[in-house]
Enzyme design. Sequence first.
Site, PDB file in Angstrom:
ATOM      1  N   PHE A  13      -4.327  -5.166   0.548  1.00 55.37           N
ATOM      2  CA  PHE A  13      -5.743  -6.201   0.875  1.00 55.37           C
ATOM      3  C   PHE A  13      -5.817  -7.352   2.227  1.00 55.37           C
ATOM      4  CE2 PHE A  13      -5.075 -11.104  -0.849  1.00 55.37           C
ATOM      5  CZ  PHE A  13      -6.729 -11.308  -1.177  1.00 55.37           C
ATOM      6  N   ASP A  35      -0.649   3.240   7.576  1.00 55.71           N
ATOM      7  CA  ASP A  35      -0.203   3.331   6.068  1.00 55.71           C
ATOM      8  C   ASP A  35       0.044   3.608   5.897  1.00 55.71           C
ATOM      9  OD1 ASP A  35      -1.718   0.021   4.588  1.00 55.71           O
ATOM     10  OD2 ASP A  35      -0.863   2.043   2.802  1.00 55.71           O
ATOM     11  N   THR A 127       6.465 -14.995   4.165  1.00 53.02           N
ATOM     12  CA  THR A 127       5.751 -15.631   2.554  1.00 53.02           C
ATOM     13  C   THR A 127       6.008 -16.894   2.314  1.00 53.02           C
ATOM     14  OG1 THR A 127       5.234 -15.285   0.358  1.00 53.02           O
ATOM     15  CG2 THR A 127       7.334 -13.884   1.391  1.00 53.02           C
ATOM     16  N   ASP A 128       5.550 -17.804   2.194  1.00 49.47           N
ATOM     17  CA  ASP A 128       6.714 -18.875   1.937  1.00 49.47           C
ATOM     18  C   ASP A 128       6.991 -19.042   0.718  1.00 49.47           C
ATOM     19  OD1 ASP A 128       4.650 -18.457  -0.465  1.00 49.47           O
ATOM     20  OD2 ASP A 128       4.273 -20.575  -0.548  1.00 49.47           O
ATOM     21  N   GLU A 129       7.254 -18.130   0.650  1.00 50.02           N
ATOM     22  CA  GLU A 129       8.205 -17.291  -0.914  1.00 50.02           C
ATOM     23  C   GLU A 129       9.559 -17.409  -0.650  1.00 50.02           C
ATOM     24  OE1 GLU A 129       6.890 -15.054  -4.398  1.00 50.02           O
ATOM     25  OE2 GLU A 129       4.151 -14.935  -3.861  1.00 50.02           O
ATOM     26  N   TYR A 152      11.772  -8.699  -4.258  1.00 55.11           N
ATOM     27  CA  TYR A 152      10.831  -9.667  -3.104  1.00 55.11           C
ATOM     28  C   TYR A 152      11.086  -9.670  -2.327  1.00 55.11           C
ATOM     29  CZ  TYR A 152       6.214 -11.047  -1.249  1.00 55.11           C
ATOM     30  OH  TYR A 152       4.914 -10.938  -0.175  1.00 55.11           O
ATOM     31  N   ALA A 155      13.722  -9.672   0.358  1.00 57.65           N
ATOM     32  CA  ALA A 155      13.689  -8.907   1.362  1.00 57.65           C
ATOM     33  C   ALA A 155      12.973  -9.001   2.621  1.00 57.65           C
ATOM     34  CB  ALA A 155      12.929  -7.871   0.606  1.00 57.65           C
ATOM     35  N   LYS A 156      11.702 -10.081   2.085  1.00 58.23           N
ATOM     36  CA  LYS A 156      11.247 -10.798   2.886  1.00 58.23           C
ATOM     37  C   LYS A 156      12.132 -11.526   3.846  1.00 58.23           C
ATOM     38  CE  LYS A 156       7.112 -10.242   3.483  1.00 58.23           C
ATOM     39  NZ  LYS A 156       6.508  -9.574   4.114  1.00 58.23           N
ATOM     40  N   ASN A 182      -2.969 -15.761  -0.984  1.00 56.08           N
ATOM     41  CA  ASN A 182      -3.869 -15.048  -0.726  1.00 56.08           C
ATOM     42  C   ASN A 182      -4.302 -15.090  -1.927  1.00 56.08           C
ATOM     43  OD1 ASN A 182      -4.067 -14.212   2.400  1.00 56.08           O
ATOM     44  ND2 ASN A 182      -2.632 -16.025   1.163  1.00 56.08           N
ATOM     45  N   ARG A 278       8.351 -13.227 -16.312  1.00 58.77           N
ATOM     46  CA  ARG A 278       9.415 -13.273 -14.616  1.00 58.77           C
ATOM     47  C   ARG A 278      10.463 -14.112 -15.238  1.00 58.77           C
ATOM     48  NH1 ARG A 278       5.521 -14.245 -10.034  1.00 58.77           N
ATOM     49  NH2 ARG A 278       4.484 -12.687 -10.654  1.00 58.77           N
ATOM     50  N   HIS A 281      10.963 -17.519 -13.098  1.00 57.95           N
ATOM     51  CA  HIS A 281       9.765 -17.280 -12.038  1.00 57.95           C
ATOM     52  C   HIS A 281       9.548 -18.978 -11.070  1.00 57.95           C
ATOM     53  CE1 HIS A 281       5.008 -18.117 -13.988  1.00 57.95           C
ATOM     54  NE2 HIS A 281       5.396 -18.826 -12.638  1.00 57.95           N
TER      55      HIS A 281
HETATM   56  P1  NAD Z   1      -0.268  -5.225  -0.436  1.00 52.13           P
HETATM   57  O1  NAD Z   1       0.715  -5.193  -1.291  1.00 52.13           O
HETATM   58  O2  NAD Z   1      -2.067  -5.525  -1.130  1.00 52.13           O
HETATM   59  O3  NAD Z   1      -0.184  -3.963   0.739  1.00 52.13           O
HETATM   60  C1  NAD Z   1       0.597  -3.769   0.628  1.00 52.13           C
HETATM   61  C2  NAD Z   1       0.135  -2.570   1.846  1.00 52.13           C
HETATM   62  O4  NAD Z   1       1.239  -1.830   3.420  1.00 52.13           O
HETATM   63  C3  NAD Z   1      -0.563  -1.222   1.469  1.00 52.13           C
HETATM   64  O5  NAD Z   1      -1.431  -0.446   1.598  1.00 52.13           O
HETATM   65  C4  NAD Z   1       0.808  -0.159   1.269  1.00 52.13           C
HETATM   66  O6  NAD Z   1       0.097   1.264   1.548  1.00 52.13           O
HETATM   67  C5  NAD Z   1       1.570  -0.357   3.026  1.00 52.13           C
HETATM   68  N1  NAD Z   1       2.725   0.067   2.434  1.00 52.13           N
HETATM   69  C6  NAD Z   1       3.417  -0.191   1.654  1.00 52.13           C
HETATM   70  N2  NAD Z   1       5.138   0.592   1.862  1.00 52.13           N
HETATM   71  C7  NAD Z   1       4.126   0.659   3.151  1.00 52.13           C
HETATM   72  C8  NAD Z   1       5.026   2.161   3.925  1.00 52.13           C
HETATM   73  N3  NAD Z   1       6.599   1.917   4.156  1.00 52.13           N
HETATM   74  N4  NAD Z   1       5.185   2.431   5.327  1.00 52.13           N
HETATM   75  C9  NAD Z   1       3.565   2.104   6.014  1.00 52.13           C
HETATM   76  N5  NAD Z   1       3.055   1.343   4.837  1.00 52.13           N
HETATM   77  C10 NAD Z   1       3.549   1.244   3.777  1.00 52.13           C
HETATM   78  O7  NAD Z   1       0.311  -6.217  -0.050  1.00 52.13           O
HETATM   79  P2  NAD Z   1      -0.543  -7.773   0.253  1.00 52.13           P
HETATM   80  O8  NAD Z   1      -0.744  -8.247  -0.111  1.00 52.13           O
HETATM   81  O9  NAD Z   1      -1.986  -7.331   1.391  1.00 52.13           O
HETATM   82  O10 NAD Z   1       0.510  -8.194   1.731  1.00 52.13           O
HETATM   83  C11 NAD Z   1       0.674  -7.875   2.530  1.00 52.13           C
HETATM   84  C12 NAD Z   1       1.008  -8.462   3.669  1.00 52.13           C
HETATM   85  O11 NAD Z   1       1.070 -10.319   3.865  1.00 52.13           O
HETATM   86  C13 NAD Z   1       3.307  -8.054   2.732  1.00 52.13           C
HETATM   87  O12 NAD Z   1       4.088  -8.229   3.804  1.00 52.13           O
HETATM   88  C14 NAD Z   1       3.222  -9.875   2.302  1.00 52.13           C
HETATM   89  O13 NAD Z   1       4.134  -9.540   1.797  1.00 52.13           O
HETATM   90  C15 NAD Z   1       2.828 -10.969   2.934  1.00 52.13           C
HETATM   91  N6  NAD Z   1       2.241 -11.752   2.015  1.00 52.13           N
HETATM   92  C16 NAD Z   1       1.501 -11.476   1.501  1.00 52.13           C
HETATM   93  C17 NAD Z   1       0.593 -12.503   0.471  1.00 52.13           C
HETATM   94  C18 NAD Z   1      -0.115 -13.007  -0.868  1.00 52.13           C
HETATM   95  O14 NAD Z   1      -0.764 -13.442  -1.183  1.00 52.13           O
HETATM   96  N7  NAD Z   1      -0.774 -10.869  -0.988  1.00 52.13           N
HETATM   97  C19 NAD Z   1       0.948 -13.327   0.699  1.00 52.13           C
HETATM   98  C20 NAD Z   1       2.026 -14.197   2.188  1.00 52.13           C
HETATM   99  C21 NAD Z   1       2.255 -12.934   2.616  1.00 52.13           C
HETATM  100  P1  TYD Z   2       1.272 -13.797  -8.617  1.00 55.58           P
HETATM  101  O1  TYD Z   2      -0.021 -13.778  -8.057  1.00 55.58           O
HETATM  102  O2  TYD Z   2       2.102 -12.575  -9.008  1.00 55.58           O
HETATM  103  O3  TYD Z   2       1.482 -13.591  -6.798  1.00 55.58           O
HETATM  104  P2  TYD Z   2       3.348 -14.522  -6.784  1.00 55.58           P
HETATM  105  O4  TYD Z   2       4.217 -14.704  -8.059  1.00 55.58           O
HETATM  106  O5  TYD Z   2       3.547 -14.032  -5.265  1.00 55.58           O
HETATM  107  O6  TYD Z   2       3.024 -15.964  -6.691  1.00 55.58           O
HETATM  108  O7  TYD Z   2       1.736 -15.107  -9.754  1.00 55.58           O
HETATM  109  C1  TYD Z   2       0.815 -16.335  -9.198  1.00 55.58           C
HETATM  110  C2  TYD Z   2       1.508 -16.899 -10.452  1.00 55.58           C
HETATM  111  O8  TYD Z   2       0.684 -16.582 -11.786  1.00 55.58           O
HETATM  112  C3  TYD Z   2       3.054 -17.067 -10.624  1.00 55.58           C
HETATM  113  O9  TYD Z   2       2.987 -18.265 -11.267  1.00 55.58           O
HETATM  114  C4  TYD Z   2       3.320 -16.405 -11.693  1.00 55.58           C
HETATM  115  C5  TYD Z   2       1.768 -16.567 -12.590  1.00 55.58           C
HETATM  116  N1  TYD Z   2       1.267 -15.191 -13.190  1.00 55.58           N
HETATM  117  C6  TYD Z   2       0.595 -15.121 -14.492  1.00 55.58           C
HETATM  118  O10 TYD Z   2       0.550 -16.387 -15.186  1.00 55.58           O
HETATM  119  N2  TYD Z   2       0.109 -14.212 -15.297  1.00 55.58           N
HETATM  120  C7  TYD Z   2      -0.175 -12.783 -14.203  1.00 55.58           C
HETATM  121  O11 TYD Z   2      -0.544 -11.731 -15.043  1.00 55.58           O
HETATM  122  C8  TYD Z   2       0.710 -13.032 -12.987  1.00 55.58           C
HETATM  123  C9  TYD Z   2       0.164 -11.516 -12.347  1.00 55.58           C
HETATM  124  C10 TYD Z   2       0.881 -14.017 -13.044  1.00 55.58           C
END
Ligand code: NAD
Ligand code: TYD
Length: 341
Positions: A13, A35, A127-129, A152, A155-156, A182, A278, A281
């Site tokens: 994403f 990837d 991540t802020d998590e 998760y 590990a981050k 995001n 969860r 949570h």
């Molecule tokens: P995503 O799950 O959509 O994408 C992860 C990508 O990594 C995928 O394309 C997957 O194929 C690839 N991948 C997974 N394991 C792999 C491996 N071993 N080798 C090579 N490629 C691999 O994740 P995202 O939401 O796009 O998040 C991207 C990064 O940003 C992550 O590091 C996540 O922790 C961080 N992040 C995400 C958010 C969010 O809200 N989604 C917020 C802050 C930080």
């Molecule tokens: P999520 O999008 O999984 O992101 P993160 O856990 O990384 O914050 O979840 C965002 C918020 O939404 C979290 O408080 C959990 C809640 N949530 C639901 O209420 N229902 C759902 O089906 C999912 C996936 C998340």
Amino acid sequence: MTTRVLVTGGCGFIGSCFVRLLIDEESDVEVMNLDALTYAGNPRNVEAVAGSPRYRFEHGDIRDEALVARLVEGADWVVNFAAESHVDRSTSERAGEFIETNVLGAYVVLEMTRRHAPGARFLQVGTDEVYGDVAWPGFPDEQAPLHPSSPYSAAKAGADHVALAFARTHGLDVIVSRCTNNYGAYQYPEKMIPLFVTNALADEPLPLYDGGTQVRDWLRVEDHCRALLLLLRRGASGEVYNIGANQDPEVPNKDLTAMILEACGKPASLIRPVEGLRPGHDQRYAVDTAKIRALGWSPRLDLSDGIAETVAWYRERRDWWEPIKSGEYRKFYEELYGSGS
Ligand code: NAD
Ligand code: TYD
């Protein structure tokens, strides 16, 4: 002069948004996208730029030392997005893959960068998590202690520490970013916003956890990616930067759900309360973003405009999400929520 960038996880994403941004707007940048194409990686996310002579794709794993060593050679920037990213998968399944990719994988990319591109700037996308549950009205800055709650985020946090250790021990030019949740186009429909939008558009229930009182600081993915580009250009070596929208007032999940339903034109009766799914949570995420704002960054769209834009995209792009929701994801979803969902 051309800037050569190794992006990992560029079919996910956020990584794909970053790749599209680089190819579309930065004419002096060449991208190598590594990837593994896990369930979350989708080549369609980058098909708009795949024909560019400045873009190359390599299907492989960040844990493959020989492969990463070859790809990182000559890189000016290395941006590590690759990760297992879904909290519910890390709490409902064995979390080994999270530790393997998020910690060991980050280490391999760091180590290969140190050996084969020692002058490169390395951006670890975090991540802020990692700050864990943030008591209101606090806003942790980059010095705040880490208290990750899920496998998760643990590990981050591990990857953040390893990356910063490489800066300190080996003098590698490392930056760590820590962004809030995001949302936007091409987000795998397991995370809350794309799940709720696509379910609403299909008149399916929205599984709202634990009363929907939890708070996340939602940021549009393009704003995150522009912040990352700014850090690569102007961030200080060895530093951590929080990134977030600082929604004011803060938006609990139940208000966000109402906003999504309104944008989709669907009734509140679609909400299906879910309790206790969860474990651990976190109630609230929030970060102090003064440091990155001092570099001149701020988000471009507010949340309601961003949600309207996002709903419009999912409405248009059923061709993107319907195949995903009918395949592997269906199995995970039914195991998590039950087959009546
Ligand atoms: P995503 O799950 O959509 O994408 C992860 C990508 O990594 C995928 O394309 C997957 O194929 C690839 N991948 C997974 N394991 C792999 C491996 N071993 N080798 C090579 N490629 C691999 O994740 P995202 O939401 O796009 O998040 C991207 C990064 O940003 C992550 O590091 C996540 O922790 C961080 N992040 C995400 C958010 C969010 O809200 N989604 C917020 C802050 C930080
Ligand atoms: P999520 O999008 O999984 O992101 P993160 O856990 O990384 O914050 O979840 C965002 C918020 O939404 C979290 O408080 C959990 C809640 N949530 C639901 O209420 N229902 C759902 O089906 C999912 C996936 C998340």
